[in-house]
Design an enzyme around this catalytic site. Structure first.
Site: not given
Ligand code: GRF
Length: 208
Positions: A12, A14, A91, A109, A141, A144-145
């Site tokens: 945590g 960030n 997730r 990311h 979106t 993923l990533d």
């Protein structure tokens, strides 16, 4: 006043950088909840110590990804968020969840997307012989990533780096980059056109 909900799975750091920036930079916003999919996420204690409502929605308690996402979305919605920030939330989200929060859902990311989606980004960057690495804040979106890039931070990959040293160098920049990007959202400074994000009257989208 914008409501911000932050999703975490672990340390945590960030999340805490966003909490601190919100207070120190006097954002017209409040961090109204921190939600973790793991009860042992260290970041939960920080949130509680700040007086921020902290919830655990454990993915293991649900028989399907859809059921977990539905419970998570209901918990998020109870806080009427304008912004949902993923901060080390580990997730994969269903399309339905992403659509429900579309345009309000952002992620950080630890790579220079579109390179190195997924896990082990620092190790893969070193193994590929990259001379630079970094982090990306983007709208989420269904893929993923992926998703429109809001801002990126670049750091050098130095001779002798291992996964740990590179991760630490990137993380230090993440803690500057993510508050900068969320601050733009709070102030309605972002425009998205044909998948390209620009900032109206803001600082640079490239952090060097
Ligand atoms: C960060 O490197 C972030 O970019 C990635 O997961 C890590 C989470 O770290 N998505 P923390 O929990 O914010 O300390």
């Amino acid at each position: 006043m914008k409501n911000i909900v932050i999703l975490i799975s672990g340390r945590g750091s960030n999340m805490s950088s966003l909490v601190q920036a919100c207070a120190q930079q006097r954002w017209n916003a409040r961090i109204c909840a921190v939600i973790s999919n793991r009860a042992d996420a260290a970041g939960l204690a920080f949130a509680q110590a700040q007086g921020i409502p902290a919830h655990v929605i454990a993915h293991r308690d649900f028989s399907s990804r859809e059921a977990f996402d539905a419970a998570l979305a209901d918990c998020i919605d109870r806080h009427a968020p304008d912004i949902v920030a993923l901060a080390g939330f580990m997730r994969i989200l269903t399309d339905g969840f992403v659509q429900r929060f579309g345009g309000r859902l952002v992620n950080i990311h630890p790579s220079l997307l579109p390179a190195f989606t997924g896990l082990h980004t620092h190790r893969r960057a070193i193994e590929a012989g990259c001379k630079v690495a970094g982090a990306t804040v983007h709208f989420v979106t269904a893929t993923l990533d992926h998703g429109p890039i809001i801002a990126q931070a670049v750091v050098p990959v130095l001779p002798g780096d291992d996964e740990g040293t590179l991760a630490a160098r990137v993380l230090e920049r993440e803690h500057v980059l993510y508050p900068r990007a969320i601050g733009w959202l709070v102030n309605d400074l972002l425009r998205v056109e044909s998948g390209i994000v620009t900032v109206v009257d803001g600082e640079s989208q490239l952090l060097l």
